[in-house]
Design a protein around this motif. Structure first.
Motif, short mmCIF file in Angstrom:
data_model
loop_
_atom_site.label_atom_id
_atom_site.label_comp_id
_atom_site.label_asym_id
_atom_site.label_seq_id
_atom_site.Cartn_x
_atom_site.Cartn_y
_atom_site.Cartn_z
N ALA A 133 -5.69 -13.66 8.73
CA ALA A 133 -4.49 -12.85 8.54
C ALA A 133 -4.69 -11.39 8.97
N GLY A 134 -5.85 -11.09 9.54
CA GLY A 134 -6.11 -9.73 10.00
C GLY A 134 -6.63 -8.80 8.93
N VAL A 135 -7.10 -9.36 7.82
CA VAL A 135 -7.65 -8.54 6.73
C VAL A 135 -9.15 -8.39 6.95
N ASP A 136 -9.61 -7.15 7.03
CA ASP A 136 -11.04 -6.92 7.21
C ASP A 136 -11.66 -6.12 6.06
N ARG A 149 -2.08 -2.38 5.60
CA ARG A 149 -2.45 -3.19 6.76
C ARG A 149 -3.98 -3.33 6.83
N GLY A 150 -4.44 -4.56 6.97
CA GLY A 150 -5.87 -4.83 7.11
C GLY A 150 -6.65 -4.88 5.81
N GLY A 188 -8.40 -16.51 -4.83
CA GLY A 188 -7.77 -16.24 -3.56
C GLY A 188 -7.65 -14.75 -3.30
N TRP A 189 -6.68 -14.43 -2.46
CA TRP A 189 -6.44 -13.03 -2.12
C TRP A 189 -4.95 -12.84 -1.86
N THR A 190 -4.52 -11.61 -2.00
CA THR A 190 -3.16 -11.21 -1.64
C THR A 190 -3.24 -9.83 -0.99
N ASP A 191 -2.17 -9.48 -0.27
CA ASP A 191 -2.15 -8.13 0.28
C ASP A 191 -1.72 -7.12 -0.79
N ALA A 192 -0.95 -7.56 -1.76
CA ALA A 192 -0.56 -6.68 -2.87
C ALA A 192 -1.71 -6.62 -3.88
N SER A 193 -1.83 -5.50 -4.55
CA SER A 193 -2.87 -5.35 -5.57
C SER A 193 -2.54 -6.20 -6.79
N PRO A 194 -3.52 -6.43 -7.65
CA PRO A 194 -3.26 -7.20 -8.87
C PRO A 194 -2.18 -6.57 -9.76
N HIS A 195 -1.94 -5.28 -9.57
CA HIS A 195 -0.93 -4.59 -10.38
C HIS A 195 0.40 -4.44 -9.65
N GLY A 196 0.51 -5.09 -8.47
CA GLY A 196 1.78 -5.12 -7.77
C GLY A 196 2.00 -4.04 -6.73
N ALA A 197 1.02 -3.16 -6.53
CA ALA A 197 1.19 -2.12 -5.52
C ALA A 197 1.25 -2.75 -4.13
#
Length: 167
Positions: free
Chosen positions: A121-124, A87-88, A74-83
């Motif tokens: 979700a507006g992620v490009d 936007r986008g 999947g994907w998340t807006d946060a990085s794998p390290h929690g940062a």
């Protein structure tokens, strides 16, 4: 008759099954590209599904008729390290395919779902920390390598990977 494959958002009850999938996948598929010591040190951490991903709504599992996960990611807006996210932009997370189904298009179908979810979700822009093994897979999906990185799994355990980006 071929089994029906359903791709759906992961739920907390998928945690153990996804961990089993990650272990099967990574042990089998990463072995040609990583030293045994690297896998011995890193796999106990990499093969544990993240409970947060099972609740985020943007992490998916491809399951067969019996509910067995054949692929996950999947994907998340946060990085794998929690940062915090930007936007986008999003980050591909913990993708794996059952080794018995690798190369059969399951991972591509799962990633199409990931791309559609991110776009809705507006992620490009998607970032990905690819294993050495998966780099050709991600390149075929439009990701470009940005450079080799070493991911700190826990203090003293480093895992070689490729930072990738898709716009």
């Amino acid at each position: 008759m071929a089994p029906t494959i359903t791709i759906r958002p992961a739920v907390p009850g998928d945690l153990d099954r996804v961990s089993t999938l990650l272990a099967r996948s990574y042990r089998a598929l990463l072995a040609p590209d990583y030293a045994p010591q690297v896998l011995r040190d890193a796999l106990p951490y990499l093969t544990r599904a993240n409970p947060r991903l099972m609740r985020c709504g943007t992490y998916f599992v491809a399951v067969d008729d019996d509910g067995r996960p054949l692929a996950a990611g999947g994907w998340t807006d946060a990085s794998p390290h929690g940062a915090a996210g930007r936007r986008g932009e999003g980050h591909v997370r913990h993708v794996a395919t059952d080794p018995d189904h690798a190369g059969a298009g399951m991972g591509r179908k799962l990633m199409e779902k990931v791309f559609a979810s991110a776009e809705a979700a507006g992620v490009d822009v998607l970032h990905c920390q690819s294993t050495l093994t998966a780099q050709p897979f991600y390149r075929a999906l439009g990701f470009e390598p940005r450079g080799r990185i070493d991911i700190r799994i826990v203090p003293g355990v480093w895992f070689p990977a490729i930072q990738m980006k898709r716009q």
